[in-house]
Scaffold this motif. Structure first.
Motif, PDB file in Angstrom:
ATOM      1  N   GLY A  83      40.097 -54.437  43.838  1.00 17.15           N
ATOM      2  CA  GLY A  83      39.434 -54.290  45.138  1.00 17.15           C
ATOM      3  C   GLY A  83      37.925 -54.145  44.955  1.00 17.15           C
ATOM      4  O   GLY A  83      37.134 -54.719  45.710  1.00 17.15           O
ATOM      5  N   LEU A  84      37.533 -53.383  43.930  1.00 13.86           N
ATOM      6  CA  LEU A  84      36.092 -53.183  43.678  1.00 13.86           C
ATOM      7  C   LEU A  84      35.437 -54.498  43.287  1.00 13.86           C
ATOM      8  O   LEU A  84      34.364 -54.851  43.796  1.00 13.86           O
ATOM      9  CB  LEU A  84      35.918 -52.147  42.569  1.00 13.86           C
ATOM     10  N   LEU A  85      36.096 -55.229  42.392  1.00 13.58           N
ATOM     11  CA  LEU A  85      35.515 -56.514  41.960  1.00 13.58           C
ATOM     12  C   LEU A  85      35.421 -57.490  43.125  1.00 13.58           C
ATOM     13  O   LEU A  85      34.420 -58.184  43.274  1.00 13.58           O
ATOM     14  CB  LEU A  85      36.376 -57.120  40.842  1.00 13.58           C
ATOM     15  N   CYS A  86      36.457 -57.520  43.970  1.00 13.32           N
ATOM     16  CA  CYS A  86      36.410 -58.422  45.146  1.00 13.32           C
ATOM     17  C   CYS A  86      35.261 -58.023  46.055  1.00 13.32           C
ATOM     18  O   CYS A  86      34.563 -58.899  46.595  1.00 13.32           O
ATOM     19  CB  CYS A  86      37.720 -58.343  45.928  1.00 13.32           C
ATOM     20  N   GLY A  87      35.072 -56.695  46.232  1.00  9.17           N
ATOM     21  CA  GLY A  87      33.974 -56.219  47.084  1.00  9.17           C
ATOM     22  C   GLY A  87      32.622 -56.642  46.527  1.00  9.17           C
ATOM     23  O   GLY A  87      31.739 -57.068  47.272  1.00  9.17           O
ATOM     24  N   ILE A  88      32.450 -56.537  45.193  1.00 11.45           N
ATOM     25  CA  ILE A  88      31.171 -56.925  44.578  1.00 11.45           C
ATOM     26  C   ILE A  88      30.942 -58.425  44.754  1.00 11.45           C
ATOM     27  O   ILE A  88      29.842 -58.867  45.124  1.00 11.45           O
ATOM     28  CB  ILE A  88      31.145 -56.537  43.081  1.00 11.45           C
TER      29      ILE A  88
END
Lengths: 388, 93
Positions: A83-88
Protein backbone atom coordinates in the motif's frame (compact mmCIF):
# COMPACT_ATOMS: atom_id res chain seq x y z
CA UNK A 1 20.25 16.46 15.94
CA UNK A 2 20.40 13.33 13.80
CA UNK A 3 22.05 13.51 10.36
CA UNK A 4 19.84 13.37 7.29
CA UNK A 5 21.51 10.23 5.86
CA UNK A 6 21.00 8.45 9.22
CA UNK A 7 17.31 9.40 9.18
CA UNK A 8 16.75 8.23 5.63
CA UNK A 9 18.72 4.98 5.62
CA UNK A 10 17.96 3.93 9.23
CA UNK A 11 20.06 4.13 12.42
CA UNK A 12 20.40 2.68 15.92
CA UNK A 13 20.95 4.48 19.20
CA UNK A 14 23.66 3.01 21.41
CA UNK A 15 24.04 4.00 25.06
CA UNK A 16 27.33 3.59 26.98
CA UNK A 17 28.65 4.89 30.27
CA UNK A 18 29.82 8.55 29.90
CA UNK A 19 33.20 7.64 31.44
CA UNK A 20 33.92 5.26 28.55
CA UNK A 21 33.14 7.71 25.75
CA UNK A 22 36.76 8.41 24.83
CA UNK A 23 37.45 4.66 24.48
CA UNK A 24 34.32 4.22 22.35
CA UNK A 25 35.09 7.19 20.06
CA UNK A 26 38.69 6.05 19.51
CA UNK A 27 37.46 2.53 18.67
CA UNK A 28 34.87 3.87 16.20
CA UNK A 29 37.44 6.19 14.61
CA UNK A 30 39.91 3.33 14.10
CA UNK A 31 37.17 1.15 12.59
CA UNK A 32 36.15 3.95 10.17
CA UNK A 33 32.55 4.10 11.44
CA UNK A 34 30.44 7.27 11.10
CA UNK A 35 28.62 8.21 14.29
CA UNK A 36 27.04 11.21 16.01
CA UNK A 37 27.99 11.27 19.72
CA UNK A 38 26.76 13.44 22.58
CA UNK A 39 28.33 13.83 26.02
CA UNK A 40 25.52 11.95 27.80
CA UNK A 41 26.92 8.65 26.54
CA UNK A 42 24.50 8.15 23.63
CA UNK A 43 25.48 7.91 20.01
CA UNK A 44 23.86 6.95 16.71
CA UNK A 45 25.31 4.68 14.03
CA UNK A 46 23.92 3.78 10.63
CA UNK A 47 22.13 0.45 10.33
CA UNK A 48 24.63 -0.78 7.73
CA UNK A 49 27.54 -0.08 10.18
CA UNK A 50 25.90 -2.03 13.03
CA UNK A 51 27.93 -5.26 12.65
CA UNK A 52 31.19 -3.31 12.38
CA UNK A 53 30.24 -1.31 15.50
CA UNK A 54 29.47 -4.46 17.46
CA UNK A 55 32.83 -5.89 16.40
CA UNK A 56 34.62 -2.71 17.52
CA UNK A 57 32.86 -2.51 20.91
CA UNK A 58 32.36 -6.17 21.96
CA UNK A 59 34.70 -7.09 24.78
CA UNK A 60 35.75 -3.46 25.41
CA UNK A 61 32.66 -1.70 26.75
CA UNK A 62 29.13 -2.59 27.80
CA UNK A 63 26.42 -0.99 25.70
CA UNK A 64 22.67 -0.97 25.13
CA UNK A 65 21.26 -1.14 21.63
CA UNK A 66 17.94 0.44 20.61
CA UNK A 67 15.54 -0.77 17.94
CA UNK A 68 15.92 0.32 14.30
CA UNK A 69 14.97 4.00 13.98
CA UNK A 70 14.57 6.50 11.12
CA UNK A 71 12.66 6.28 7.83
CA UNK A 72 13.94 2.80 7.04
CA UNK A 73 12.98 1.65 10.55
CA UNK A 74 9.46 3.04 10.13
CA UNK A 75 9.22 1.33 6.73
CA UNK A 76 10.21 -1.99 8.26
CA UNK A 77 7.47 -1.70 10.89
CA UNK A 78 4.73 -1.13 8.30
CA UNK A 79 2.70 -4.28 7.68
CA UNK A 80 1.19 -3.30 4.37
CA UNK A 81 4.26 -2.29 2.37
CA UNK A 82 2.49 -2.72 -0.96
CA UNK A 83 0.00 0.00 0.00
CA UNK A 84 2.86 2.38 0.84
CA UNK A 85 4.66 1.69 -2.42
CA UNK A 86 1.43 2.16 -4.41
CA UNK A 87 0.86 5.46 -2.59
CA UNK A 88 4.39 6.67 -3.43
CA UNK A 89 4.04 5.65 -7.10
CA UNK A 90 0.60 7.30 -7.32
CA UNK A 91 1.88 10.57 -5.80
CA UNK A 92 4.83 10.58 -8.26
CA UNK A 93 2.43 10.09 -11.16
CA UNK A 94 0.24 12.96 -9.90
CA UNK A 95 3.38 15.16 -9.54
CA UNK A 96 4.46 14.37 -13.11
CA UNK A 97 0.98 14.92 -14.58
CA UNK A 98 0.49 18.15 -12.64
CA UNK A 99 3.84 19.56 -13.75
CA UNK A 100 3.17 18.75 -17.41
CA UNK A 101 0.19 21.16 -17.55
CA UNK A 102 0.43 24.93 -18.12
CA UNK A 103 -1.04 26.45 -14.97
CA UNK A 104 -0.69 30.13 -15.90
CA UNK A 105 0.41 32.35 -18.80
CA UNK A 106 2.00 35.69 -17.93
CA UNK A 107 2.99 38.34 -20.48
CA UNK A 108 5.79 40.85 -19.88
CA UNK A 109 7.54 43.52 -21.93
CA UNK A 110 4.44 44.72 -23.84
CA UNK A 111 3.46 48.39 -23.89
CA UNK A 112 0.85 49.07 -26.60
CA UNK A 113 -0.55 45.53 -27.09
CA UNK A 114 -2.70 44.37 -24.13
CA UNK A 115 -1.91 41.10 -22.29
CA UNK A 116 -5.34 39.63 -23.13
CA UNK A 117 -4.73 40.04 -26.88
CA UNK A 118 -1.44 38.14 -26.76
CA UNK A 119 -2.92 35.41 -24.53
CA UNK A 120 -5.91 35.09 -26.95
CA UNK A 121 -3.58 34.72 -29.97
CA UNK A 122 -1.51 32.11 -28.09
CA UNK A 123 -4.65 30.12 -27.29
CA UNK A 124 -5.65 30.18 -30.99
CA UNK A 125 -2.23 28.68 -31.76
CA UNK A 126 -2.84 25.86 -29.26
CA UNK A 127 -0.93 27.23 -26.23
CA UNK A 128 -3.14 28.23 -23.31
CA UNK A 129 -3.79 27.78 -19.59
CA UNK A 130 -4.72 24.15 -18.94
CA UNK A 131 -2.93 22.79 -22.01
CA UNK A 132 0.03 20.42 -22.02
CA UNK A 133 3.59 21.74 -22.43
CA UNK A 134 4.48 19.01 -24.88
CA UNK A 135 1.33 19.47 -27.02
CA UNK A 136 2.75 22.34 -29.11
CA UNK A 137 6.00 23.55 -30.63
CA UNK A 138 7.00 26.83 -28.97
CA UNK A 139 9.16 28.05 -31.88
CA UNK A 140 6.25 27.58 -34.35
CA UNK A 141 3.92 29.52 -32.04
CA UNK A 142 6.49 32.34 -31.67
CA UNK A 143 6.79 32.61 -35.47
CA UNK A 144 2.95 32.67 -35.89
CA UNK A 145 2.53 35.45 -33.29
CA UNK A 146 5.27 37.56 -34.92
CA UNK A 147 3.57 37.23 -38.31
CA UNK A 148 0.18 38.30 -36.85
CA UNK A 149 1.61 41.31 -34.95
CA UNK A 150 4.06 43.22 -37.18
CA UNK A 151 4.60 45.71 -34.35
CA UNK A 152 6.30 42.96 -32.32
CA UNK A 153 10.02 42.56 -33.02
CA UNK A 154 10.67 39.59 -30.68
CA UNK A 155 8.74 37.07 -28.62
CA UNK A 156 9.94 34.25 -26.37
CA UNK A 157 8.03 31.71 -24.28
CA UNK A 158 9.94 30.61 -21.14
CA UNK A 159 8.91 27.85 -18.81
CA UNK A 160 9.55 28.36 -15.08
CA UNK A 161 8.03 25.47 -13.20
CA UNK A 162 4.42 25.28 -14.36
CA UNK A 163 4.06 28.96 -15.38
CA UNK A 164 4.68 30.21 -18.93
CA UNK A 165 6.37 33.63 -19.09
CA UNK A 166 5.84 35.23 -22.51
CA UNK A 167 8.37 38.01 -23.05
CA UNK A 168 7.74 40.36 -25.97
CA UNK A 169 9.62 43.29 -27.39
CA UNK A 170 7.82 45.89 -29.50
CA UNK A 171 9.39 47.71 -32.44
CA UNK A 172 10.58 51.25 -31.75
CA UNK A 173 8.36 53.95 -33.36
CA UNK A 174 9.94 56.13 -36.13
CA UNK A 175 8.70 59.23 -34.32
CA UNK A 176 10.75 58.10 -31.35
CA UNK A 177 13.91 58.42 -33.45
CA UNK A 178 13.07 62.02 -34.33
CA UNK A 179 12.47 62.81 -30.67
CA UNK A 180 15.87 61.38 -29.85
CA UNK A 181 17.65 63.54 -32.50
CA UNK A 182 21.16 64.50 -31.49
CA UNK A 183 21.40 67.67 -29.45
CA UNK A 184 24.05 70.37 -29.86
CA UNK A 185 26.62 70.83 -32.64
CA UNK A 186 29.38 68.58 -33.89
CA UNK A 187 31.90 68.03 -36.68
CA UNK A 188 32.74 64.60 -38.08
CA UNK A 189 36.51 64.07 -37.73
CA UNK A 190 38.90 61.30 -38.81
CA UNK A 191 39.53 58.61 -36.16
CA UNK A 192 42.86 57.60 -37.79
CA UNK A 193 45.25 58.40 -40.68
CA UNK A 194 43.76 57.21 -43.98
CA UNK A 195 42.90 58.04 -47.60
CA UNK A 196 39.24 58.90 -48.26
CA UNK A 197 37.49 56.30 -50.44
CA UNK A 198 33.86 57.31 -50.02
CA UNK A 199 32.01 60.17 -48.32
CA UNK A 200 28.23 60.45 -47.85
CA UNK A 201 26.86 63.52 -46.05
CA UNK A 202 23.49 63.38 -44.23
CA UNK A 203 23.87 66.70 -42.40
CA UNK A 204 26.60 69.32 -42.62
CA UNK A 205 29.16 70.23 -45.29
CA UNK A 206 31.84 67.90 -46.71
CA UNK A 207 35.35 69.34 -46.23
CA UNK A 208 37.33 66.55 -47.92
CA UNK A 209 36.82 64.67 -51.19
CA UNK A 210 37.58 61.17 -52.47
CA UNK A 211 41.31 60.59 -52.74
CA UNK A 212 42.37 63.08 -50.05
CA UNK A 213 44.87 61.88 -47.46
CA UNK A 214 43.80 62.88 -43.94
CA UNK A 215 45.37 62.62 -40.52
CA UNK A 216 43.73 61.65 -37.24
CA UNK A 217 41.57 64.54 -36.00
CA UNK A 218 41.12 66.28 -39.39
CA UNK A 219 37.59 67.55 -40.00
CA UNK A 220 35.82 65.47 -42.65
CA UNK A 221 32.24 66.85 -42.44
CA UNK A 222 31.80 70.31 -40.93
CA UNK A 223 28.89 71.26 -38.68
CA UNK A 224 28.64 74.67 -40.38
CA UNK A 225 26.02 74.87 -43.14
CA UNK A 226 25.82 77.82 -45.51
CA UNK A 227 22.31 79.25 -45.90
CA UNK A 228 20.76 82.29 -47.58
CA UNK A 229 21.02 84.18 -44.30
CA UNK A 230 24.74 83.50 -43.95
CA UNK A 231 25.22 80.25 -42.11
CA UNK A 232 24.00 78.07 -39.28
CA UNK A 233 25.39 75.33 -37.08
CA UNK A 234 24.22 71.73 -36.91
CA UNK A 235 25.19 68.29 -35.63
CA UNK A 236 27.08 66.92 -38.67
CA UNK A 237 26.20 63.34 -39.70
CA UNK A 238 27.44 61.15 -42.48
CA UNK A 239 29.41 58.09 -43.47
CA UNK A 240 33.09 58.36 -44.39
CA UNK A 241 34.98 55.28 -45.59
CA UNK A 242 38.78 55.46 -45.52
CA UNK A 243 41.55 53.18 -46.81
CA UNK A 244 44.36 52.47 -44.34
CA UNK A 245 47.11 50.00 -43.69
CA UNK A 246 48.33 48.27 -40.57
CA UNK A 247 50.70 45.51 -39.44
CA UNK A 248 49.49 42.56 -37.37
CA UNK A 249 52.05 40.40 -35.55
CA UNK A 250 51.98 36.99 -33.90
CA UNK A 251 54.61 34.61 -32.56
CA UNK A 252 54.95 31.12 -31.11
CA UNK A 253 57.55 30.08 -28.55
CA UNK A 254 59.49 26.84 -29.06
CA UNK A 255 59.39 25.95 -25.38
CA UNK A 256 56.19 26.66 -23.47
CA UNK A 257 54.65 25.60 -20.21
CA UNK A 258 51.30 23.92 -20.96
CA UNK A 259 48.52 23.44 -18.41
CA UNK A 260 47.24 19.86 -18.31
CA UNK A 261 44.22 18.52 -16.47
CA UNK A 262 44.90 16.10 -13.62
CA UNK A 263 42.68 13.67 -11.75
CA UNK A 264 39.11 14.54 -10.74
CA UNK A 265 38.43 14.03 -7.04
CA UNK A 266 34.88 13.78 -5.70
CA UNK A 267 34.39 16.29 -2.86
CA UNK A 268 30.69 16.06 -2.13
CA UNK A 269 27.45 14.54 -3.36
CA UNK A 270 23.98 15.80 -2.51
CA UNK A 271 20.41 15.32 -3.63
CA UNK A 272 17.99 18.26 -3.96
CA UNK A 273 14.27 17.54 -3.77
CA UNK A 274 12.09 20.61 -4.40
CA UNK A 275 15.27 22.69 -3.80
CA UNK A 276 15.75 21.15 -0.34
CA UNK A 277 19.30 19.73 -0.11
CA UNK A 278 20.15 16.34 1.42
CA UNK A 279 23.93 15.89 1.92
CA UNK A 280 24.95 12.31 1.17
CA UNK A 281 28.75 12.58 1.10
CA UNK A 282 31.31 15.24 1.96
CA UNK A 283 35.06 14.80 1.86
CA UNK A 284 37.75 17.18 3.06
CA UNK A 285 41.13 17.39 1.39
CA UNK A 286 43.87 19.94 0.98
CA UNK A 287 43.28 21.80 -2.27
CA UNK A 288 45.94 23.69 -4.21
CA UNK A 289 45.35 27.24 -5.43
CA UNK A 290 45.42 26.10 -9.09
CA UNK A 291 42.54 23.65 -8.83
CA UNK A 292 39.03 24.10 -10.20
CA UNK A 293 35.90 23.21 -8.28
CA UNK A 294 33.24 21.84 -10.66
CA UNK A 295 29.57 21.30 -9.78
CA UNK A 296 27.94 18.62 -11.93
CA UNK A 297 24.14 18.97 -11.80
CA UNK A 298 21.94 16.23 -13.22
CA UNK A 299 18.15 16.65 -13.24
CA UNK A 300 16.06 13.50 -13.07
CA UNK A 301 13.67 13.28 -16.00
CA UNK A 302 11.24 10.80 -17.49
CA UNK A 303 12.53 9.61 -20.87
CA UNK A 304 14.34 12.94 -21.23
CA UNK A 305 11.08 14.83 -21.81
CA UNK A 306 9.62 15.70 -18.43
CA UNK A 307 11.94 17.05 -15.69
CA UNK A 308 11.22 16.05 -12.09
CA UNK A 309 12.05 18.41 -9.16
CA UNK A 310 14.93 16.09 -8.15
CA UNK A 311 18.56 17.04 -8.79
CA UNK A 312 21.79 15.14 -8.15
CA UNK A 313 24.67 17.53 -7.51
CA UNK A 314 28.23 16.22 -7.34
CA UNK A 315 31.18 18.51 -6.69
CA UNK A 316 34.63 17.64 -8.03
CA UNK A 317 38.01 19.20 -7.61
CA UNK A 318 40.32 19.10 -10.64
CA UNK A 319 44.01 19.71 -10.08
CA UNK A 320 46.14 21.12 -12.88
CA UNK A 321 49.78 20.48 -13.67
CA UNK A 322 52.21 22.46 -15.76
CA UNK A 323 54.38 20.62 -18.30
CA UNK A 324 57.19 22.03 -20.41
CA UNK A 325 56.64 21.13 -24.09
CA UNK A 326 59.06 21.52 -26.99
CA UNK A 327 57.37 22.22 -30.32
CA UNK A 328 58.59 21.05 -33.71
CA UNK A 329 59.12 23.48 -36.61
CA UNK A 330 55.83 22.46 -38.22
CA UNK A 331 53.91 22.97 -34.95
CA UNK A 332 55.51 26.40 -34.50
CA UNK A 333 54.40 27.55 -37.94
CA UNK A 334 50.90 26.10 -37.43
CA UNK A 335 50.46 27.80 -34.06
CA UNK A 336 51.87 31.17 -35.17
CA UNK A 337 49.67 31.06 -38.28
CA UNK A 338 46.53 30.37 -36.20
CA UNK A 339 47.39 33.21 -33.81
CA UNK A 340 48.04 35.59 -36.72
CA UNK A 341 44.69 34.69 -38.31
CA UNK A 342 42.91 35.35 -35.05
CA UNK A 343 44.69 38.71 -34.55
CA UNK A 344 43.92 39.72 -38.14
CA UNK A 345 40.22 38.84 -37.76
CA UNK A 346 40.08 40.88 -34.57
CA UNK A 347 41.70 43.89 -36.29
CA UNK A 348 39.33 43.65 -39.26
CA UNK A 349 36.07 43.75 -37.28
CA UNK A 350 33.75 46.14 -39.15
CA UNK A 351 36.28 46.55 -41.98
CA UNK A 352 36.71 45.17 -45.53
CA UNK A 353 40.10 43.66 -46.40
CA UNK A 354 41.65 44.74 -49.70
CA UNK A 355 45.16 43.31 -49.64
CA UNK A 356 47.27 41.22 -47.27
CA UNK A 357 50.92 40.18 -47.37
CA UNK A 358 52.24 37.74 -44.79
CA UNK A 359 55.87 37.14 -43.75
CA UNK A 360 57.40 34.73 -41.27
CA UNK A 361 60.83 33.85 -39.90
CA UNK A 362 62.40 31.54 -37.34
CA UNK A 363 64.01 33.25 -34.34
CA UNK A 364 66.00 32.06 -31.32
CA UNK A 365 62.80 31.91 -29.23
CA UNK A 366 60.55 30.29 -31.86
CA UNK A 367 58.73 31.61 -34.90
CA UNK A 368 57.45 35.13 -35.69
CA UNK A 369 54.88 36.08 -38.34
CA UNK A 370 53.46 39.41 -39.40
CA UNK A 371 50.94 40.56 -41.98
CA UNK A 372 50.73 43.93 -43.72
CA UNK A 373 47.04 44.56 -44.35
CA UNK A 374 45.26 47.23 -46.39
CA UNK A 375 41.56 47.62 -45.62
CA UNK A 376 38.53 49.90 -45.76
CA UNK A 377 36.71 51.03 -42.63
CA UNK A 378 34.37 53.72 -41.33
CA UNK A 379 36.69 56.46 -40.09
CA UNK A 380 34.27 59.25 -39.13
CA UNK A 381 33.50 60.01 -35.52
CA UNK A 382 31.51 62.98 -34.13
CA UNK A 383 33.39 65.70 -32.26
CA UNK A 384 30.92 68.04 -30.50
CA UNK A 385 31.70 71.74 -30.22
CA UNK A 386 30.02 74.63 -28.43
CA UNK A 387 29.45 78.19 -29.51
CA UNK A 388 30.06 80.99 -27.06
CA UNK B 1 62.51 -20.57 -13.21
CA UNK B 2 59.85 -18.04 -12.88
CA UNK B 3 57.99 -17.25 -9.72
CA UNK B 4 56.19 -14.54 -7.96
CA UNK B 5 58.49 -12.61 -5.66
CA UNK B 6 57.44 -10.37 -2.86
CA UNK B 7 56.63 -6.87 -4.04
CA UNK B 8 58.43 -4.19 -2.16
CA UNK B 9 56.12 -1.34 -1.39
CA UNK B 10 58.06 1.87 -1.13
CA UNK B 11 56.17 4.79 0.31
CA UNK B 12 56.98 8.14 -1.23
CA UNK B 13 57.21 11.21 0.95
CA UNK B 14 53.93 12.47 -0.51
CA UNK B 15 52.13 9.24 0.55
CA UNK B 16 53.34 9.65 4.12
CA UNK B 17 52.16 13.24 4.11
CA UNK B 18 48.75 12.14 2.77
CA UNK B 19 48.33 9.66 5.65
CA UNK B 20 48.44 12.46 8.21
CA UNK B 21 46.61 15.16 6.24
CA UNK B 22 45.77 17.37 9.17
CA UNK B 23 43.26 20.09 8.33
CA UNK B 24 40.82 22.27 10.26
CA UNK B 25 37.76 23.96 8.83
CA UNK B 26 35.33 25.97 10.93
CA UNK B 27 32.05 27.71 10.18
CA UNK B 28 29.12 29.17 12.05
CA UNK B 29 26.17 26.90 12.70
CA UNK B 30 22.84 27.07 14.49
CA UNK B 31 24.32 25.54 17.67
CA UNK B 32 27.34 27.91 17.68
CA UNK B 33 30.27 26.62 15.62
CA UNK B 34 30.91 23.54 13.51
CA UNK B 35 34.62 22.62 13.46
CA UNK B 36 35.81 19.86 11.11
CA UNK B 37 39.22 18.36 11.90
CA UNK B 38 40.80 15.85 9.49
CA UNK B 39 43.71 13.51 10.19
CA UNK B 40 42.54 12.41 13.66
CA UNK B 41 43.65 9.04 14.96
CA UNK B 42 41.95 9.02 18.38
CA UNK B 43 39.97 10.85 21.04
CA UNK B 44 41.70 11.25 24.39
CA UNK B 45 38.93 12.99 26.29
CA UNK B 46 35.30 13.76 25.58
CA UNK B 47 32.83 15.71 27.70
CA UNK B 48 30.30 18.44 26.96
CA UNK B 49 32.84 21.13 27.93
CA UNK B 50 36.15 19.70 26.73
CA UNK B 51 37.28 17.50 23.84
CA UNK B 52 40.87 16.43 23.21
CA UNK B 53 41.70 14.93 19.79
CA UNK B 54 44.91 13.12 18.85
CA UNK B 55 46.64 13.28 15.48
CA UNK B 56 50.01 12.00 14.26
CA UNK B 57 51.69 15.28 15.08
CA UNK B 58 50.10 16.30 18.37
CA UNK B 59 46.85 17.07 20.10
CA UNK B 60 43.98 19.50 19.57
CA UNK B 61 42.04 20.57 22.64
CA UNK B 62 38.68 22.30 22.25
CA UNK B 63 36.77 23.73 25.17
CA UNK B 64 33.39 25.39 25.35
CA UNK B 65 29.79 24.54 26.18
CA UNK B 66 27.29 21.96 24.93
CA UNK B 67 29.89 20.27 22.71
CA UNK B 68 28.99 17.20 20.64
CA UNK B 69 31.10 14.99 18.40
CA UNK B 70 30.48 13.55 14.94
CA UNK B 71 32.73 10.91 13.40
CA UNK B 72 33.23 10.49 9.65
CA UNK B 73 34.80 7.62 7.75
CA UNK B 74 37.95 9.34 6.48
CA UNK B 75 39.39 10.13 9.95
CA UNK B 76 37.48 13.39 10.09
CA UNK B 77 35.80 14.56 13.25
CA UNK B 78 33.15 17.26 13.58
CA UNK B 79 32.81 19.19 16.83
CA UNK B 80 29.67 21.28 17.07
CA UNK B 81 28.48 23.50 19.86
CA UNK B 82 29.68 26.70 21.53
CA UNK B 83 33.41 26.32 20.96
CA UNK B 84 35.26 28.94 22.98
CA UNK B 85 38.93 27.95 22.94
CA UNK B 86 41.13 25.81 20.74
CA UNK B 87 44.66 24.78 21.79
CA UNK B 88 47.32 22.89 19.87
CA UNK B 89 50.05 20.73 21.40
CA UNK B 90 52.93 19.22 19.42
CA UNK B 91 54.52 15.83 19.80
CA UNK B 92 54.36 12.38 18.18
CA UNK B 93 51.42 10.10 19.06
Amino acid sequence: MVRIDFLVFGYRKIAVSPSQLSVVTSALLRAGISAAINSKGEFCVRERDLQKTKGALDGKVEYELSELLGLYGAYKKINCKRGLLCGIVLSLVICVLASSVVWDVRVEGNESIPDAAIVYELSKCGFSQGGFWSACDKSDIEALILSKYPSLSWININRRGTVAYVTVSEQADDTDEMNFAKQGYANVVASCDCVIEEITVSKGTAVVKIGDAVKKGDVLISGVVETENGGEYCYAEGRVIGRMSDTVKASAARSESVKTKGVENLLSFKVEIFNFPINILKRYRNLSEECDIIDNVRVLSIFGKCNLPIKFISTYSVEYEYEQTLRSDADLVRLASARLNSATMKRLVGADLIKVRTYGDYTDEGYEMYSRIVFLADVGEPLPFTIE
Amino acid sequence: MTGRGKKEIKRAVSDIAALSSFRIEASRSSSGMAVFVSGIIGVENFSDTNIVLMSHGGRVSLSGQRLSLGLYENNTVEISGRVEEMCFKYGKN
